[in-house]
Motif scaffolding. Structure first.
Motif, short mmCIF file in Angstrom:
data_model
loop_
_atom_site.label_atom_id
_atom_site.label_comp_id
_atom_site.label_asym_id
_atom_site.label_seq_id
_atom_site.Cartn_x
_atom_site.Cartn_y
_atom_site.Cartn_z
N TYR A 71 0.82 -1.22 0.00
CA TYR A 71 0.00 0.00 0.00
C TYR A 71 0.85 1.27 0.00
N GLU A 72 2.02 1.23 0.61
CA GLU A 72 2.92 2.39 0.52
C GLU A 72 3.36 2.61 -0.92
N THR A 73 3.69 1.52 -1.61
CA THR A 73 4.11 1.62 -3.01
C THR A 73 2.93 2.05 -3.88
N LEU A 74 1.76 1.48 -3.63
CA LEU A 74 0.58 1.81 -4.42
C LEU A 74 0.21 3.28 -4.28
N ASP A 75 0.33 3.82 -3.07
CA ASP A 75 0.04 5.24 -2.85
C ASP A 75 0.95 6.13 -3.69
N LEU A 76 2.24 5.77 -3.77
CA LEU A 76 3.19 6.56 -4.56
C LEU A 76 2.84 6.51 -6.04
N ILE A 77 2.48 5.33 -6.52
CA ILE A 77 2.14 5.16 -7.94
C ILE A 77 0.86 5.92 -8.27
N ILE A 78 -0.13 5.82 -7.42
CA ILE A 78 -1.41 6.50 -7.67
C ILE A 78 -1.22 8.02 -7.67
N SER A 79 -0.38 8.52 -6.79
CA SER A 79 -0.15 9.97 -6.74
C SER A 79 0.43 10.47 -8.05
N ARG A 80 1.24 9.64 -8.72
CA ARG A 80 1.80 10.02 -10.01
C ARG A 80 0.72 9.95 -11.10
N ILE A 81 -0.11 8.95 -11.07
CA ILE A 81 -1.17 8.83 -12.05
C ILE A 81 -2.14 10.00 -11.95
N ASP A 82 -2.44 10.41 -10.71
CA ASP A 82 -3.37 11.52 -10.49
C ASP A 82 -2.90 12.83 -11.12
N MET A 83 -1.60 12.96 -11.36
CA MET A 83 -1.05 14.22 -11.85
C MET A 83 -1.36 14.50 -13.31
N HIS A 84 -1.76 13.49 -14.07
CA HIS A 84 -1.90 13.68 -15.51
C HIS A 84 -3.25 13.17 -16.03
#
Length: 235
Positions: free
Chosen positions: A45-58
């Motif tokens: 979930y820590e890794t997933l949060d980082l990935i999702i935060s990047r997806i949210d940017m674009h």
């Protein structure tokens, strides 16, 4: 060297040297993510949060992405961190998103676009009734909701209300909501229920990923026009 020549493995592992050795710290934590179930789940979930935060940017680049396209990007990102995620691996059916640590610990996720709450409900059923066993190596999973039509806050609240009403009327799963009510701006909530086939408690994280593009300036509107010809998005 700020005393780094005398550092210990424990200091790297617990993150106290993260300021000076961020890659070393993260790498070691990734390498040790399978030492116990809690470490396994927390790392996912820590890794997933980082990935999702990047997806949210674009969102403007993702507003037409399919469930499979978005899931594949997250799976690939996990693999670059050293966590061997898979897409469409077989678990009594092709599960959208899975991470299996040597069969000792298994995490499964099912992804759905926010087309409707009934569509999301099908994803929930697939996850908890077909894919997961509810055994001691599969105690938690996730329902990933890709928010393309509406913002994540709205989608999550409506989904939670739908699930709560359905459970109140039918009591099919005896679901217990771990967050009641949702906190302001929450992007996820947890539920726990008795797994039908195993009889054990199973925990689900219902979380959102934003593909929702709301830009309204002139250049953004031009950008939203499809640059090719296809039946789905061009008149």
């Amino acid at each position: 060297m700020n005393g780094l020549e005398q550092m210990t493995l424990e200091q790297v592992e617990n993150g106290s040297l993260n300021l000076w050795l961020p890659n070393c710290t993260l790498g070691l934590q990734r390498d040790l993510y399978g030492r116990d179930y809690d470490s396994f789940i927390n790392c996912i979930y820590e890794t997933l949060d980082l990935i999702i935060s990047r997806i949210d940017m674009h969102p403007h680049l993702r507003a037409r992405d399919s469930e499979d396209r978005t899931t594949l990007e997250m799976v690939n990102a996990f693999r670059f961190t050293g966590i061997l995620a898979e897409q469409d691996a077989y678990y009594n059916g092709n599960c959208d998103f899975s991470i299996n640590f040597r069969d000792n610990f298994v995490w499964l996720g099912e992804a759905k676009l926010d087309n409707s709450n009934t569509h999301i409900m099908e994803g929930f059923r697939q996850l908890v009734d077909r894919y997961v066993t509810g055994s001691k190596v599969q105690k938690e999973g996730a329902l990933l909701i890709y928010c393309r039509l509406s913002n994540p806050t709205e989608v999550l609240q409506k989904w939670r209300d739908y699930l709560l009403q359905k459970e109140t009327e039918e009591s099919e799963y005896s679901i217990r909501f771990l967050e009641d009510p949702l906190e302001e701006g929450a992007r996820y909530f947890y539920t726990v229920h008795r797994h039908k086939s195993s009889g054990q408690l199973f925990k689900v994280k219902h979380l959102t990923v934003s593909l929702h593009d709301v830009a309204s300036d002139k250049s953004a509107k031009t950008r939203k026009n499809c640059s090719h010809s296809c039946l789905k998005c061009c008149k």
